[in-house]
Design an enzyme around this catalytic site. Structure first.
Site: not given
Lengths: 437, 446
Positions: B67, B70-71, B147
């Protein structure tokens, strides 16, 4: 020949190459119902969207939550069918109905297959015009609503929203949760439900949009059958809400690693000549996507939040300009300072030509992308009618955006944006942040 | 029932493909799989690139790196400055984003159909040419921790679900959260992200889905131009993760939190997933979830607990078979005021037992089949949804044929299939039962 009775269909509208496929017909049924229709015969179903003005603002004093509870009960038994028999009938037809109510409107959204359209519409008609409001259904759904109200009381986002609304609108319906309180909802009766339904579901406040596998004459017949029995007049819509929000910072203690922040100030009316300039300005400051000033300053440069956004809310009875984000308790004071600084900076300096150009290409380019299915198109067409927009808005809307100049944005920023007027509602345990009262 | 309790966001997935004649598939010589779904109703296109790499492919100790990367994929290449990717999409009127799951990581843009070439050029560029500056990765690590704060640590039901998954999988990495364990996220480095990127981001580990107002041959030509020159990675091998051992003992957990207002009972059973060429059992479990807990008014649990005994204010069953490895079948019950979680659990178990004895209601079964038929029509109104179905299937071990066979496989399920699947899966020895409770109002779990 029903077809011959039609009052005449509006011209087909061509909104540039991209909207060429959205051909809106303005239909008046033999019984006098006005609707916007887009015929789309590629798939054998129709999406129908009906909205009634007034929404939860029509709740009577002491009966907060009545419109939403009533809307939730529309599919809980009608005519000869109790809640379970109604659901069985709907499932057998594979029709989908949903009912919702918010500040300014109640919505009825339906989609049904061409192969059993008449039976689906007959079932929806019984829901709209022969709702049973059985006591056991009322008690069951009331229990669910009360559970939601209790969950809201422990949700940092909902706590922040309710406090912001209360500060902005006080005793006006806009100032409290549309779900009501445990006390008001507990006291609602069957009679209240019938009354709440008659107050809003009336012919004098209705807009209709249909998109799908249906012709204008078929739609006319459908509407006369479906909506014919509705009462002529509903309740008077309350007067505009006084905007009471004061500048400052509210802190509500809530044990969590992160603080939720809602902020805002007064907004701008939809009818205001500067609305489009403000709309473009909001896009630049905190609008959709990753490119806004606030996303850049608060997230990308400083890593203070996962996301921050703003929006203009031109409602029927008031208008706000709001934003929200969440930051770790030890970072939230810095994030608030950054928001204030940007707000003040834009008010004085306006925005750059490059920012303006990027916002305009985004807004004009993304508009046609919304028209990508029967349901979404019906939703947009109903929303336009509620906002009092003409059909040719579809064609002209991008030109309104294009017409906004840097001077317009600067003028509107100076007129509207007031960093000193911003109110921040913070729910969490922020460090180094002083509440103003 | 228009009100949905927040807990009820666990949806029942009946996913439906586009008609076969609207779908074209091919592969480039570097191994990139391509699926084109035509929908010419509006001049819009969605491009999605799905990588066969997700959180369950992470090494131990670097949870969250899939993840995190992904950012970081939005932080630029030699051709694009940090943030310029999204800005370019937006300046073209489009929107873009990305998402990471246990089995895949996917990136998408929605734009006017005539902007597809530009989207391909940028997406192909970052497939092999990502750059990460010192400042960018550190700031972005702060963003993913925020997040986690927002999605998980601020939400007791999310924390509870995270604990429940960890209890479900003793050995398989599905027990680790996609966002990552906080202490491991805090230690993630630029090198961790780059190692991940170099290992998995290559055309022979990706599926490109293009859906909307496009012609397959034009997509092929464009893809050859932009993706064609990318070198495949020799490191890509078939994923073969550690297996979950047989579960022999029931697992139970309880969690209380001052932020909980509504106690909830959650039960999940280890369950088989859809496999290529063998989707029958997953289809039976999908039908089982619909029968037991699909509709508040007409499902077996709804009728019993919401209408008859009124012991609950919300119930549901959920099963998502689109998963590379063993998935779960689950129930949730939100008890009515005055009903304990122990009573709710007894009511759930009694209702399941009685269903297994009396069997499937034929009329209810027929209604669910009618909805499956209709959903194939409704699904075609949502091209982006169709694109997601293909992308998800093709990154969880399924083929285009499996996706297209799925409605017929569902339609072929018999009442006997459902009962057989129920008897196999709904065994408490293979289950995790969780109680989410209000702080200070805990019940003692038996």
């Amino acid at each position: 020949m029903i077809r011959a009775l039609f009052a005449g269909l509006a011209a087909l509208l061509l909104a540039g190459p991209v909207l060429a496929e959205v051909k809106v017909q303005q239909v008046t049924s033999p019984g006098g119902f006005h609707a916007w229709l887009v015929e789309e015969h590629a798939l054998p179903f129709t999406a129908l969207e009906i909205r009634f003005r007034g929404g939860t603002s029509l709740d009577r004093p002491g009966k907060r939550g009545e419109t939403r509870l009533m809307a939730a009960l529309i599919e809980e038994g009608a005519g000869d069918l109790d809640a379970q028999a109604f659901a069985e009938a709907r499932e057998a037809l594979a029709a989908e109905f949903s009912f919702d109510a918010w500040d300014d409107a109640l919505s009825v959204s339906a989609r049904f297959l061409t192969e059993n359209r008449d039976a689906s519409v007959a079932l929806l008609k019984s829901a709209l015009t022969q709702t049973r409001f059985d006591q056991d259904a009322l008690d069951r759904v009331r229990g669910q609503v009360i559970s939601i109200i209790q969950q809201d009381a422990k949700s940092p986002n909902r706590i922040a929203t309710q406090e912001f609304d209360r500060l902005a609108f006080g005793d006006h319906p806009y100032g409290s949760s549309r779900n009501g309180t445990v006390e008001t909802v507990s006291d609602l009766t069957r009679e209240d439900m019938f009354e709440a339904q008659d107050r809003i579901m009336a012919r004098d406040r209705m807009v209709i949009a249909a998109v799908g596998d249906i012709t204008a004459s078929e739609l006319g017949t459908l509407l006369d059958s479906l909506l014919g029995p509705l009462p002529e007049m509903g309740a008077i819509i309350p007067p505009p809400a006084e905007f009471q929000l004061q500048p400052g910072i509210s802190v509500i203690d809530y044990a969590s690693p992160q603080s939720v922040v809602l902020f805002g100030q007064q907004g701008i009316k939809r009818e205001d000549p500067d609305f489009f300039a403000a709309f473009v300005l909001d896009q630049i400051v905190g609008g959709q996507g990753f490119a806004s000033r606030l996303m850049e300053e608060v997230r990308e440069k400083r890593g203070l939040t996962y996301g921050i956004g703003t929006y203009l809310a031109p409602m029927d009875l008031a208008e706000t300009w709001q934003g929200s984000f969440a930051s770790a308790n030890e970072k939230v004071a810095e994030a608030i300072a950054v928001v204030r600084d940007e707000w003040a900076k834009v008010a004085v300096e306006g925005v750059s030509e490059a920012e303006l150009a990027a916002a305009k290409t985004y807004l004009t380019g993304s508009y046609p992308l919304r028209f990508d299915g029967n349901g979404p198109i019906a939703d947009i067409l109903a929303g336009m009618q509620l906002d009092g927009l003409p059909v040719d808005y579809l064609v002209n809307r991008n030109a309104y955006v294009e017409a906004v100049t840097a001077q317009d944005v600067k003028r509107v920023a100076a007129r509207l944006m007031d960093a000193g007027a911003l109110r921040f509602v913070v729910v969490g345990q922020p460090q180094g942040l002083q509440a103003t009262e | 029932m228009a009100f949905n309790l927040r807990w009820a966001t666990l949806a029942l997935a009946l996913a439906f493909p586009a008609h076969a004649d609207e779908v074209t598939t091919f592969q480039l010589s570097n191994g990139l799989d391509i699926v084109v779904i035509e929908d010419h109703r509006a001049p819009v296109v969605v491009q999605m690139v799905w990588y066969r790499a997700g959180a369950a492919d992470e090494a131990r100790g670097v949870s969250g790196v899939a993840h995190f990367l992904e950012h970081l994929m939005f932080k630029g290449t030699e051709k694009l400055a940090p943030g310029e990717f999204s800005k370019t999409v937006e300046a073209n009127g489009g929107s873009d984003n990305a998402f990471t799951s246990w089995d895949y990581t996917a990136y998408y843009q929605r734009v006017a159909a005539d902007r597809l070439a530009l989207m391909m050029e940028m997406e192909a560029d970052r497939m092999r040419n990502l750059l990460l500056s010192e400042d960018d990765w550190r700031t972005e690590r702060e963003v993913i921790i925020e997040e986690r704060n927002q999605r998980t640590d601020s939400d007791p039901s999310a924390l509870f679900s995270e604990q429940r998954r960890a209890a479900q999988y003793l050995n398989h990495p599905y027990g680790t959260p996609v966002i990552g364990w906080r202490h491991e996220m805090e230690a993630l480095t630029r090198q961790n992200a780059l190692d991940w990127y170099r290992k998995y981001y290559a055309p022979n580990n990706a599926t490109l889905v293009v859906a909307g107002d496009v012609q397959p041959e034009a997509v092929r030509a464009m893809a050859e131009t932009y993706y064609g020159p990318l070198a495949p990675s020799p490191e890509i091998v078939e994923r073969d993760r550690v297996k979950e051992p047989p579960q022999l003992a029931e697992r139970r957990l309880s969690y209380s939190d001052p932020r909980v207002s509504q106690p909830v009972l959650l039960r999940t059973y280890l369950a088989p997933e859809r496999d290529a060429g063998a989707q029958e059992k997953a289809a039976a479990l999908t039908m089982l979830a619909a029968l037991l807990g699909g509709s508040s008014q007409t499902s077996v649990l709804g009728r019993k607990l919401l209408f008859e005994t009124k012991e609950a204010i919300q119930v549901g069953a959920f099963y998502d078979g689109t998963s590379l490895d063993d998935t779960t079948f689950g129930f949730y019950v939100v008890p009515a005021e005055g009903v304990t979680l122990a009573q709710a659990e007894t009511a759930l178990d009694d209702t399941i037992a009685s269903f297994l004895e009396t069997g499937v209601d034929a009329a209810q079964f027929a209604r669910i089949k009618a909805q499956i038929h209709a959903d194939q029509i409704y699904a075609r109104d949502d091209t982006e949804g169709l694109a997601r179905q293909y992308g998800e299937a093709l990154t969880t071990g399924l083929t285009v044929k499996d996706v297209q066979d799925w409605p017929a496989t569902l339609d072929a399920v018999t009442e006997a299939d459902v009962l057989a699947a129920a008897r196999e899966v709904l065994d408490r020895r293979h289950a995790v039962t969780g109680w989410l409770m209000r702080d200070g109002q805990e019940e003692t779990m038996q």
